[in-house]
Design an enzyme around this catalytic site. Structure first.
Site, PDB file in Angstrom:
ATOM      1  CE  LYS B  79      -3.919   1.944   2.650  1.00 17.51           C
ATOM      2  NZ  LYS B  79      -4.771   1.767   3.854  1.00 17.51           N
ATOM      3  CB  SER B 154      -8.195   3.480   2.777  1.00 16.78           C
ATOM      4  OG  SER B 154      -7.346   2.849   3.718  1.00 16.78           O
ATOM      5  CB  SER B 178      -8.503   0.712   5.681  1.00 20.02           C
ATOM      6  OG  SER B 178      -9.248   1.897   5.605  1.00 20.02           O
TER       7      SER B 178
END
Lengths: 99, 496
Positions: B79, B154, B178
């Site tokens: 990420k 997210s 997330s």
């Protein structure tokens, strides 16, 4: 009655250092009003005698030995800076009077 | 079977056994990315040569006889909120566009040491604020199951990359759901470790008392291997727990849940939940019972107040954390024409560099922390946080784990909720309590909803530092369902 006025949003934007346009202020005033109204539900939990938690873990005062350790070089620390002068961060004027 | 369809455990064993090189495995995934990225758009940064260099270095070390971990040579996607010293790190924000950190996050560094090969940096909602990855300044990621749907958020780039077979493993961060919510809506496994079990050092901060790095994988064992590889005490993070990492790999290999006490959270799974989600969830609960677990209903009445408490606590912390983006030391600087003050430059830069959701949350947090409102909002939310932790403690007196749907609906359409922040926030209804209390929680696939054919996730919540229980139950569910389905759920996904 709205939970938050447009003037209050303008004040929050100033505190948050966000130079918002008039359109943005209108938009956020409506949205923040709806969000604040919704999050106000926290008041429904009876918690007068409950201590607040700022954190999930019972950790306090985590220390380390005060020893010199390797760290970033000046070049590394300045590598992402928007402006550099003499091995320092160059910034716009921070005082009101002429520099 | 092609290399991209293998599990991470299989790839690690094949590389260690000399059946295939790390470079060949990396190349197969890079080729897959070339093929499907135009549709999925999971990555913000890919650098083929850097990736292959890392892979060749691992091959050289293995050839020299060095003993490396079980994931040595296996590719991973990070990420784009974890600092990587050889790749840009942007948090999907214009304010950090092109920024290259001078150091690695602990998670990144530990996985490099374990020999994993970085494929690139994945898309996310800007600063991890969102549930759909639509808040990325660089465009949305598409759900591999249906390209018109969101991949969750997210960490939506990380979930999509794994579900699309672009990477066998990826990292994410879970502040309010997330990792678990994107895993649920893309049909993969996602784990939020116990808060403090994985290091936040080098993670771009959103809400520091909640942010937790964790793994994504296509199966429970792979997630456990990755979890173990980056977890454990880190002196660079003052909230890191100085205790042994729970034995997650062992638990994932021993999916015996006979006699385990499992609590169904009464408050999650009624009105407002999609029927197809509820159907798969109820079947999963029956399955747990059929595997020998003792299932009871548990009431946690304040869990329904977790969402509003979270949307006060997280923005409050964010408003403080994001003050560091001041246009002075790194990142964007706008309007510095020699006449404007530092404060004016700061306000112009932040207005230009932050997207709408980030601005909204900074202002909401600033409001909740303002004098006159502090007690009613932030103070009260912190008390609710205590109440929720106590309800978890009471529940875990009665049961070993709690279960619920991971998210109330399957993946929603791109654009569907962007104008309605409150509708977007509902995606995290069931995941937030575990962030507030800091306990471990996982999402495992439990089937497809009848009405739209999209994946549904089962959430398994365990006490602080009992992460292994999530893996044990998750592996049991996976084993039983895969034998029923005749393979993993992802084989039902359309080919891209």
């Amino acid at each position: 009655m709205s939970a938050i006025t447009r003037d209050e949003v303008a004040h929050l934007a100033r505190l948050s250092r966000l130079a918002l346009t008039d359109d943005e202020l209108d938009h956020y005033a409506t949205q923040l009003d709806a969000i604040i109204e919704s999050v106000a539900k926290v008041a429904e939990v009876a918690a007068e005698d409950v201590p607040p938690s700022s954190h999930a873990l019972p950790l306090t005062n985590v220390f380390r030995a005060d020893e010199v350790r390797p760290c970033l070089t000046p070049e590394q620390a300045l590598s992402g800076a928007p402006a550099v002068e003499d091995d320092r961060f160059r910034v716009p004027r921070i005082l009101g009077e002429e520099a | 079977m092609s290399l991209i369809r293998k599990t991470a455990a299989e790839l690690g064993a094949m590389i260690a056994g000399g059946e295939v090189t790390a470079a060949e495995v990396a190349e197969a995934h890079l080729d897959r990315m070339t093929e499907v990225e135009p549709k999925v758009q999971a990555f913000l940064h890919v650098d083929r040569e850097t990736t292959l260099e890392q892979a060749r270095a691992i091959d050289a070390r293995l050839k020299a006889g060095e003993k490396l971990g079980p994931l040595a040579g296996v590719p991973i996607a990070h990420k784009d909120i974890f600092a990587t010293r050889d790749m840009p790190t942007t948090a999907a924000s214009k304010i950090l566009e092109g920024w290259r950190p001078p150091y690695d996050a602990t998670v990144t560094a530990r996985l490099r040491e374990a020999g994993l090969v970085i494929l690139g940096k994945t898309n996310l909602d800007e600063f991890a604020m969102g549930s759909s990855t639509e808040n990325s300044a660089f465009g949305p990621t598409h759900n591999p199951w249906d390209l018109t749907k969101v991949p969750g958020g997210s960490s939506g780039g990380s979930s999509a990359a794994v579900a699309a077979y672009e990477a066998p493993l990826s990292t994410g961060t879970d502040t309010g759901g997330s990792i678990r919510q994107p895993a649920a809506v893309t049909g993969i496994v996602g784990m939020k470790p116990t808060y403090g079990g994985s290091s936040r050092y080098g993670l771009i901060a959103f809400a520091s008392s909640l942010d937790t790095p964790g793994p994504f994988a296509r199966n429970v064992l792979d997630a456990a291997l990755l979890h173990e590889a980056f977890s454990g005490h880190d002196p660079m993070d003052s909230t890191s727990i100085d205790a042994a990492v729970p034995s997650v790999v062992e638990a994932a290999k021993n999916p015996d849940i006979a006699g385990m006490r499992i609590g169904v959270v009464k408050e999650f799974g009624g009105e407002g939940y999609q029927p197809g989600v509820l159907a798969r969830y109820h079947e999963a609960v029956q399955l747990l019972e059929s595997l020998g677990a003792k299932v009871v209903e548990v009431s946690c009445p304040s869990f329904t107040t977790a969402l509003p408490a979270y949307y006060l606590i997280a923005p409050s912390e964010a408003s403080s954390n994001l003050a560091r983006f001041d246009a002075m030391r790194y990142g964007l600087r706008v309007g510095d024409d020699g006449t404007r003050s530092a404060e004016e430059v700061m306000a112009l830069t932040r207005a230009a560099g932050f997207g709408p959701e980030v601005k909204r949350r900074i202002m909401l947090g600033t409001y909740a922390l303002s004098s006159g409102y502090y007690d009613a909002y932030y103070g009260q939310a912190q008390k609710v946080r205590t109440v929720i932790s106590r309800e978890f403690e009471a529940a875990f007196q009665q049961v070993d784990v709690l279960v619920s749907p991971t998210t109330p609906t399957t993946a929603f359409s791109i654009g569907e909720r962007t104008d309605d922040p409150m509708a977007m926030y509902l995606a995290d209804l069931c995941t937030i309590p575990s962030n507030l209390a800091g306990n471990a929680a996982m999402s495992v696939p439990c089937g497809l909803a009848d009405e739209d054919g999209l994946p549904v996730g089962l959430q398994i919540m365990a006490p602080v530092l009992a992460d292994d229980r999530c893996y044990r139950v998750g592996a049991a569910v996976e084993q039983a369902l895969e034998s029923r389905w005749g393979g993993p759920l992802l084989k039902e996904a359309p080919s891209l």
